[in-house]
Design an enzyme around this catalytic site. Structure first.
Site, PDB file in Angstrom:
ATOM      1  N   ASP B 109      50.270  80.321  -5.357  1.00 19.38           N
ATOM      2  CA  ASP B 109      48.921  80.735  -4.925  1.00 19.38           C
ATOM      3  C   ASP B 109      47.932  80.536  -6.085  1.00 19.38           C
ATOM      4  O   ASP B 109      47.866  79.446  -6.626  1.00 19.38           O
ATOM      5  CB  ASP B 109      49.014  82.192  -4.431  1.00 19.38           C
ATOM      6  CG  ASP B 109      47.732  82.698  -3.826  1.00 19.38           C
ATOM      7  OD1 ASP B 109      46.953  83.363  -4.534  1.00 19.38           O
ATOM      8  OD2 ASP B 109      47.502  82.432  -2.646  1.00 19.38           O
ATOM      9  N   TYR B 158      37.783  84.520   4.298  1.00 13.96           N
ATOM     10  CA  TYR B 158      37.881  85.506   3.215  1.00 13.96           C
ATOM     11  C   TYR B 158      37.309  84.974   1.902  1.00 13.96           C
ATOM     12  O   TYR B 158      36.623  85.695   1.174  1.00 13.96           O
ATOM     13  CB  TYR B 158      39.326  85.996   3.050  1.00 13.96           C
ATOM     14  CG  TYR B 158      40.275  85.042   2.365  1.00 13.96           C
ATOM     15  CD1 TYR B 158      40.704  83.861   2.995  1.00 13.96           C
ATOM     16  CD2 TYR B 158      40.776  85.315   1.102  1.00 13.96           C
ATOM     17  CE1 TYR B 158      41.586  82.997   2.368  1.00 13.96           C
ATOM     18  CE2 TYR B 158      41.662  84.454   0.468  1.00 13.96           C
ATOM     19  CZ  TYR B 158      42.060  83.294   1.111  1.00 13.96           C
ATOM     20  OH  TYR B 158      42.932  82.435   0.480  1.00 13.96           O
ATOM     21  N   TYR B 246      38.069  83.770  -7.393  1.00 13.85           N
ATOM     22  CA  TYR B 246      37.464  83.028  -6.284  1.00 13.85           C
ATOM     23  C   TYR B 246      35.996  82.730  -6.556  1.00 13.85           C
ATOM     24  O   TYR B 246      35.466  81.730  -6.080  1.00 13.85           O
ATOM     25  CB  TYR B 246      37.580  83.831  -4.986  1.00 13.85           C
ATOM     26  CG  TYR B 246      38.992  83.968  -4.480  1.00 13.85           C
ATOM     27  CD1 TYR B 246      39.766  85.071  -4.809  1.00 13.85           C
ATOM     28  CD2 TYR B 246      39.553  82.986  -3.648  1.00 13.85           C
ATOM     29  CE1 TYR B 246      41.065  85.200  -4.341  1.00 13.85           C
ATOM     30  CE2 TYR B 246      40.851  83.116  -3.170  1.00 13.85           C
ATOM     31  CZ  TYR B 246      41.602  84.218  -3.522  1.00 13.85           C
ATOM     32  OH  TYR B 246      42.884  84.351  -3.062  1.00 13.85           O
ATOM     33  N   HIS B 322      53.584  82.395   3.535  1.00 12.31           N
ATOM     34  CA  HIS B 322      52.906  82.202   2.254  1.00 12.31           C
ATOM     35  C   HIS B 322      53.697  82.730   1.067  1.00 12.31           C
ATOM     36  O   HIS B 322      53.721  82.116   0.005  1.00 12.31           O
ATOM     37  CB  HIS B 322      51.526  82.854   2.311  1.00 12.31           C
ATOM     38  CG  HIS B 322      50.703  82.629   1.089  1.00 12.31           C
ATOM     39  ND1 HIS B 322      50.238  81.381   0.737  1.00 12.31           N
ATOM     40  CD2 HIS B 322      50.264  83.474   0.130  1.00 12.31           C
ATOM     41  CE1 HIS B 322      49.539  81.475  -0.376  1.00 12.31           C
ATOM     42  NE2 HIS B 322      49.534  82.733  -0.777  1.00 12.31           N
TER      43      HIS B 322
END
Lengths: 324, 343
Positions: B109, B158, B246, B322
């Site tokens: 990730d 998101y 992010y 995931h």
């Protein structure tokens, strides 16, 4: 002399750079990176010399200078931006690996290129500014504090301050104060004095530059101002932060360092020349040649143009296994 | 073993599990694996691999990345660029392994993205990489990730919701914190459960005012104890650090007068750069990242390999989502060991 230099605008990394170019496009590419406060014009002698000795020479006005774009804030002037600009130029020319020479801030960009993208550099010549190990516990602004407010770098930090100080003089005078300096201290002004007021203009021009040539610079800075160039200094702490991945890194690219023994920062026992001849520099740049030019000052590729041209040519030729 | 080390201006927490035996009595040190977790996780996500691989002779090291868990979390989103995080990891490797040493790296990730960037910035420190879930996408000036996600999935995606929430016309006002405030309302445990148990192959959408009242059942691979561990750490350190990663994905300019220096800007130096480290890539076919438009084609039709020329193997595991290394810990550990054994 510079009549066959072509100038064109190239889009790179989201901005337009004005680029001077000379020589056969089929030849190996030499990228020349100027310093503060200059333009590609500082390389005029090397552009002619190297292009007539088998190289395709490319010399940009760097981000913030002259006819190139000038993003407004210092956050857009980190070495990561400057390296990305250069990589964009190399991509534009389809050059997998370039020979690079940089002076002053251009040297810092060159060193950074050797960190970020060693895969794109065949050999590097650094003028005036060596590579120093990063101190993980001391950021630049803290180091400079020890020199006091008189240090030019400190005075360049506050947005607007140096611009206002420079504006008290006409651009031609400002350029003369920089280009003609023979000071080899660390450029610390006395208390309550701006460095631009402390720098002196000699009564006669030295033989290596003419009034017309200095006017070329003055005209460019008159138009574009000094904020772009000063933003490089304002990004020094940010640079220190983002260079953390290369903590302790040894430069692997073959490198030649050239400086005049009267360059800025060479006064006293702990100057640059002592450092570049020492063990520390050699240990972090193991593939290194050092050339010290007697009586040379800061703007060395102009002042000692023939010598510097020869030193650059012989170095790049050697890397190509070409001998005179 | 829980350890702390000061690196790159922050106090970093990492877990370490060393082999319990020496390799044939030979004096050479055990090979090191650096594990890089993702969002919203911690070093803890690697607990199974650390046990398995240390028993096979590896020294395993798993930090809480900057902003997570017991590692320091600087306040500003500016301090969460890839260069900062890679700087932390180089500091960690230097301090704990040795400043000339290379390590094996395993990423998942966000940890996979950091691993890709570690390989771009310091390939000289990485022996080989097993990366999971997130492919390497070279920097592209024309591609603005947030706009791209917006066009695929809308504003409620998101990643879009994690971005800056307010630009007030001419005023330079950047208000992060909207999503953190919403998370606080929903509750840390519920937020984590929603993310960790997500099994949909579609995008994670967080429309405002969405209700989180339906009960969540734990999958077989996630125990109450595991959840408690995550919750205790996230309640202490919050979501801002993790979400700040992010916030670095895209350029940030407001009114052209005010620019921030983000990962997106700084990776411009790596346009067209290839990852020149040997890589094995593993992904579950139920992973939402596998279903991002274009990804399957990218992986299987050659472009991934063109950017990662030393991509030795791609493994797609059927029926796995995931958090593949938690869902199928033994299988993943075996993949890791089988690959690193070849070096």
């Amino acid at each position: 002399m510079t009549s066959e230099v072509r100038e064109k605008k190239i889009k790179t990394n989201g901005i337009w750079l004005n680029v001077a170019e000379k020589g056969d496009e089929g030849e190996p590419l030499v990228l020349l990176l100027h310093g503060f406060p200059e333009t590609w014009f500082s390389w005029r002698h090397q552009i002619d010399f190297l292009s007539s000795h088998g190289y395709h020479v490319v010399a940009p006005d760097l981000r913030g200078y002259a006819d190139s774009d000038s993003p407004p804030t210092h956050e857009s002037y980190t070495v990561s931006h400057l390296v990305a600009d250069v990589i964009g130029l190399l991509d534009h020319y389809g050059t997998a690996q370039a020979f690079v020479a940089g002076h002053d801030w251009g040297a810092i960009i060159g060193w950074s290129l050797c960190l970020f993208r060693p895969d794109r550099v065949k050999g590097f010549v650094s003028l005036s500014v060596p590579y120093s190990p990063r101190d993980p516990n001391l950021k630049p602004s803290d180091l400079f504090k020890s020199f006091g407010d008189g240090l030019y770098i400190t005075q360049f930090q506050e947005p607007g301050r140096a611009e206002a100080a420079f504006a008290k003089h006409d651009c031609l005078t400002v350029m003369k104060k920089f280009l003609l300096t023979t000071r080899s201290d660390f450029w610390v002004a006395p208390p309550n004095t701006e460095i631009i007021d402390d720098l002196e203009v000699p009564s006669t021009l030295p033989d290596w530059i003419t009034e017309e040539e200095i006017q070329v610079y003055a005209d460019k800075f008159q138009k574009s101002g000094f904020t772009g160039p000063l933003n490089y200094y304002r990004a020094m702490d940010l640079n220190w932060e983002i260079l953390a991945p290369w903590q302790g890194y040894k430069i692997v690219i073959p490198t030649k360092f050239i400086a005049g023994d009267k360059d800025i920062g060479n006064e006293g026992a702990n100057g640059t020349i002592k450092y570049v001849k020492g063990e520390m520099f050699k240990s972090i740049v193991p593939n290194l040649e050092v050339v010290v030019i007697e009586d040379g000052h800061h703007f060395i590729q102009q002042e000692m143009s023939e010598r510097v041209s020869q030193e650059i040519l012989s170095f790049f030729n050697k890397l190509r296994n070409i001998t005179e | 073993m829980n350890r702390f080390v000061k690196v790159n201006g922050i106090n970093m927490h990492f877990a370490e599990k060393t082999p319990s035996f020496t390799d044939n009595g030979a004096s050479r040190p055990p090979p090191v694996i650096l594990f890089l977790h993702g969002f919203p996780e911690l070093w803890y996500t690697w607990r199974h691999q650390m046990v398995a691989l240390s028993s096979l002779g590896y020294r395993t090291i798993a930090p809480d990345l900057r902003g997570y868990g017991d590692t320091e979390a600087p306040e500003s989103a500016d301090a969460y660029t890839s260069l900062h995080v890679v700087g932390d990891l180089i500091g960690l490797i230097d301090a704990v392994v040795g400043d000339r040493e290379k390590v094996f790296v395993v990423g998942h990730d966000w940890g996979a993205i950091i691993a890709w960037h570690l390989c771009l910035l310091r390939p000289d420190r990485v022996k080989a990489l097993v990366n999971m879930s997130v492919v390497f996408e070279p920097w592209n000036l024309k591609r603005k990730p947030i706009s791209m996600f917006k066009s695929f999935y809308g504003d409620d995606y998101y990643i879009c919701r994690f971005q800056v929430s307010q630009e007030w016309g001419f005023y330079i006002l950047q208000e992060y914190g909207e999503i953190e405030a919403e998370f606080a309302k929903v509750g840390t445990e519920r937020v984590l459960l929603e993310m960790l148990t997500y099994r949909n192959t579609g995008p994670i959408l967080l429309p405002k005012g969405k209700s989180y009242d339906d009960p969540v059942s734990l999958p077989s691979w996630l125990t109450e104890y595991d959840v408690k561990y995550y919750v205790s750490k996230y309640e202490k350190s919050g979501f801002t650090g993790p979400v700040n990663y992010y916030r670095n994905m895209d350029r940030v300019t407001i009114n052209f007068c005010f620019a921030r220096c983000r990962t997106w800007e700084m990776m411009g130096a790596f346009s067209n750069a290839q990852v020149k480290v040997p890589v094995k890539f593993i992904i579950g076919d139920k992973d939402l990242t596998y279903h991002i438009p274009g990804t399957k084609k990218y992986i299987h039709e050659g472009r991934f390999k063109s950017h990662v020329p030393l991509l030795d193997k791609v493994v797609v595991i059927k029926g796995v989502g995931h958090f593949l290394h938690e869902e199928r810990p033994d299988e993943i550990s075996k993949h890791i060991h089988d690959y690193f054994l070849t070096f």
